[in-house]
Design a protein around this motif. Sequence first.
Motif, PDB file in Angstrom:
ATOM      1  N   THR A  93     -61.029  18.556  55.929  1.00  0.00           N
ATOM      2  CA  THR A  93     -61.239  19.974  56.228  1.00  0.00           C
ATOM      3  C   THR A  93     -61.440  20.187  57.720  1.00  0.00           C
ATOM      4  N   TYR A  94     -62.242  19.325  58.355  1.00  0.00           N
ATOM      5  CA  TYR A  94     -62.516  19.479  59.789  1.00  0.00           C
ATOM      6  C   TYR A  94     -61.239  19.365  60.614  1.00  0.00           C
ATOM      7  N   ASP A  95     -60.400  18.396  60.302  1.00  0.00           N
ATOM      8  CA  ASP A  95     -59.172  18.212  61.078  1.00  0.00           C
ATOM      9  C   ASP A  95     -58.302  19.468  61.035  1.00  0.00           C
ATOM     10  N   LYS A  96     -58.158  20.057  59.859  1.00  0.00           N
ATOM     11  CA  LYS A  96     -57.348  21.267  59.735  1.00  0.00           C
ATOM     12  C   LYS A  96     -58.031  22.452  60.432  1.00  0.00           C
ATOM     13  N   PHE A  97     -59.350  22.534  60.305  1.00  0.00           N
ATOM     14  CA  PHE A  97     -60.120  23.592  60.961  1.00  0.00           C
ATOM     15  C   PHE A  97     -59.958  23.512  62.479  1.00  0.00           C
ATOM     16  N   ARG A  98     -60.071  22.303  63.015  1.00  0.00           N
ATOM     17  CA  ARG A  98     -59.973  22.117  64.468  1.00  0.00           C
ATOM     18  C   ARG A  98     -58.581  22.522  64.975  1.00  0.00           C
ATOM     19  N   THR A  99     -57.550  22.211  64.198  1.00  0.00           N
ATOM     20  CA  THR A  99     -56.192  22.597  64.585  1.00  0.00           C
ATOM     21  C   THR A  99     -56.055  24.112  64.656  1.00  0.00           C
ATOM     22  N   LEU A 100     -56.594  24.804  63.665  1.00  0.00           N
ATOM     23  CA  LEU A 100     -56.526  26.269  63.657  1.00  0.00           C
ATOM     24  C   LEU A 100     -57.313  26.872  64.817  1.00  0.00           C
ATOM     25  N   MET A 101     -58.460  26.260  65.121  1.00  0.00           N
ATOM     26  CA  MET A 101     -59.287  26.787  66.210  1.00  0.00           C
ATOM     27  C   MET A 101     -58.629  26.567  67.577  1.00  0.00           C
ATOM     28  N   ASP A 145     -58.566  18.526  48.345  1.00  0.00           N
ATOM     29  CA  ASP A 145     -57.526  19.466  47.940  1.00  0.00           C
ATOM     30  C   ASP A 145     -57.830  20.882  48.436  1.00  0.00           C
ATOM     31  N   PHE A 146     -59.117  21.167  48.655  1.00  0.00           N
ATOM     32  CA  PHE A 146     -59.510  22.493  49.103  1.00  0.00           C
ATOM     33  C   PHE A 146     -59.487  22.616  50.635  1.00  0.00           C
ATOM     34  N   ALA A 147     -59.117  21.549  51.338  1.00  0.00           N
ATOM     35  CA  ALA A 147     -59.269  21.504  52.788  1.00  0.00           C
ATOM     36  C   ALA A 147     -58.531  22.627  53.500  1.00  0.00           C
ATOM     37  N   ALA A 148     -57.273  22.863  53.137  1.00  0.00           N
ATOM     38  CA  ALA A 148     -56.479  23.875  53.843  1.00  0.00           C
ATOM     39  C   ALA A 148     -57.107  25.257  53.685  1.00  0.00           C
ATOM     40  N   ALA A 149     -57.490  25.606  52.456  1.00  0.00           N
ATOM     41  CA  ALA A 149     -58.084  26.927  52.214  1.00  0.00           C
ATOM     42  C   ALA A 149     -59.426  27.059  52.928  1.00  0.00           C
ATOM     43  N   ASP A 150     -60.226  25.990  52.899  1.00  0.00           N
ATOM     44  CA  ASP A 150     -61.542  26.052  53.534  1.00  0.00           C
ATOM     45  C   ASP A 150     -61.425  26.101  55.055  1.00  0.00           C
ATOM     46  N   ALA A 151     -60.466  25.371  55.604  1.00  0.00           N
ATOM     47  CA  ALA A 151     -60.261  25.408  57.051  1.00  0.00           C
ATOM     48  C   ALA A 151     -59.861  26.805  57.499  1.00  0.00           C
ATOM     49  N   ALA A 152     -58.977  27.450  56.740  1.00  0.00           N
ATOM     50  CA  ALA A 152     -58.564  28.817  57.082  1.00  0.00           C
ATOM     51  C   ALA A 152     -59.742  29.781  56.973  1.00  0.00           C
ATOM     52  N   TRP A 153     -60.568  29.587  55.936  1.00  0.00           N
ATOM     53  CA  TRP A 153     -61.762  30.435  55.774  1.00  0.00           C
ATOM     54  C   TRP A 153     -62.714  30.270  56.954  1.00  0.00           C
ATOM     55  N   LEU A 154     -62.976  29.031  57.340  1.00  0.00           N
ATOM     56  CA  LEU A 154     -63.881  28.785  58.459  1.00  0.00           C
ATOM     57  C   LEU A 154     -63.323  29.367  59.756  1.00  0.00           C
ATOM     58  N   ALA A 155     -62.039  29.139  59.996  1.00  0.00           N
ATOM     59  CA  ALA A 155     -61.439  29.633  61.231  1.00  0.00           C
ATOM     60  C   ALA A 155     -61.495  31.151  61.303  1.00  0.00           C
ATOM     61  N   GLY A 156     -61.407  31.810  60.157  1.00  0.00           N
ATOM     62  CA  GLY A 156     -61.457  33.265  60.138  1.00  0.00           C
ATOM     63  C   GLY A 156     -62.820  33.834  60.481  1.00  0.00           C
TER      64      GLY A 156
END
Length: 587
Positions: free
Chosen positions: A68-76, A265-276
């Motif tokens: 989740t963090y890796d995807k979150f960091r990319t979005l940020m 499995d929830f990483a992409a959705a959670d990363a998008a939620w956090l980034a938002g």
Amino acid sequence: MKSHAVRGVQRIAPAIRLAVCTALTVALAVPAIPALAAAAPPDCPTVHVFAARGSGESAGMGKAVKTTYDKFRTLMKRKKVTVDYEALRYPAVPIWDPTMPASVALGAAELVIRVEQQAAACPEQEFVLAGYSQGAWVIHSALPLLKDRNAGRISALLLYADPLFHLKDKFAYPKGAGGSEDTRKYKGLLNRLYDLKTARLPSWVAPARTYCREGDVICSRSTGKAADCAKDLFDPKQIWSVRNLGDLEKIWKNCPYFKHTNYHDFAAADAAWLAGLFDEDSGVTYDEKIRVTPQKGVPGSWVTVTGRGWREHGQRGMRVPIGLNPSAHTLVQATPDDNGRFKVAMRIPASADTGPTTVWALLGNGSSVRTPFTVTEKPAPPKPKKPDLAPSQPYDLRRDPICAGKSPTFRVDIANKGGAASGFFGIRWIVDGDITFDGGHHSIAAGATDTHDHIWRDITPGRHSLTFTADFGKLIGESNEDNNTRTVEFTVRACGDGSGGEPAPGVPTAPSNAHFDPHTGVLMWNDNSSNEQGFRVYQNTTLRATLPEDTTQWGGGAILQCTDTIRITAYNAAGESAASSTGVPCR
């Protein structure tokens, strides 16, 4: 609380409270570091993630949180918002290690200290807390001690497979992912080992998400083959006692049905939620800003308003008026801390107009800071709950043969499938087209079933019909008025000619092996027939439940005594089988 036979395990709650309180005392004694407190934003990223790995995972963030963090960091990065992380340093011992309570206490203590230190070093930084399994338990346990001093710094909370997961938690996500309430009890292996009580997350942590996958043996009840793996783990005489933690290690390593993974499995959705949750870098460093979560709500609902950059207000002890456009009326006032942060609950006025608008926070010079918000329409009020009486087809109880001159007894099961008690209602029996009985029946509770019998005196040879109607006058107002009448037709012949009445497919074969599961306390039995209409559960002689065909267990709903006998029968239109009986286990 129930006692345990776990070797070397002490009560978890006192141990955690003592260790975390000790840690907090140490943390409060750590002075702020002036050089770090004044550090420029490049040395203090906008967002700092505290990650707590799960049981037995190697040092680091753990797979679920790291994905989740890796995807979150990319979005940020795309939003030009800087992010870093730290993996919480604590033992994270395997679940069969008797020092797990100490491991959780140490992790919670470390988190309290590190949040305090990081808050002093980077006054403008926003924090995200994320944990998996034992790591989620660590974070959940530390929240009460983080509230008073650092609630405003925690911008988001993300927990995977928290052993303290509560089915009714408003932050449970996604909604309904926890499984159906009637078949699931959220008490996993750790709850049973350490007598933990599930707990909702406190409302002040919003925004937050907490997950528990259906069948996860750590945060929910073991079911199916996973339950079979664990059946020898717990003492059958004491449902909440474990024989030996060594047995748990063997079962955990050898049972392929224990589920406790795949939260990534929830990483992409959670990363998008956090980034938002975080604004793009506007180029202006730490000016006064506010954020509202959620960003939409109905009139009368509550939202959380957080602010950062209000340092001057905080240092001068000035309050920040907050309201909702187009009104200039202040709805709530926030008091920033010395670092310029605040978090406050605000209620949307019941009179607010629906549609896009803004939430405003008033600056000292009379201007305001604004953030978008949408007032949505209130959902239509739920329709009043109504009863729904649904009788079964009349069936012969086989108390007397169906042949000429006999007086067979017929029965209907009257189920209330609606959402409200029926109240007193009328019933009618019609024999061969003629009304033979008009009467009344007492109220049946929502979801309950009762019976009514009719004795056909001196039945004659030939073709006959028998009809039963519940609420024949349609006086009680049901959600479904089209299922109140049931009819059965059959042929009666002379006694002794070797044939009986119709329909007579044969009474179902009786169920067998009635018993209470020693792990779950659920009543179970073997279904030995293929033609049953359903099953009936009796407490002594009182009917407690009518269940559909192919059912092999009953979760209760009645208060049982040690002296009770529980009987299970199968039934269909031909009649009711013999019973399989069991006593109520006492412990």
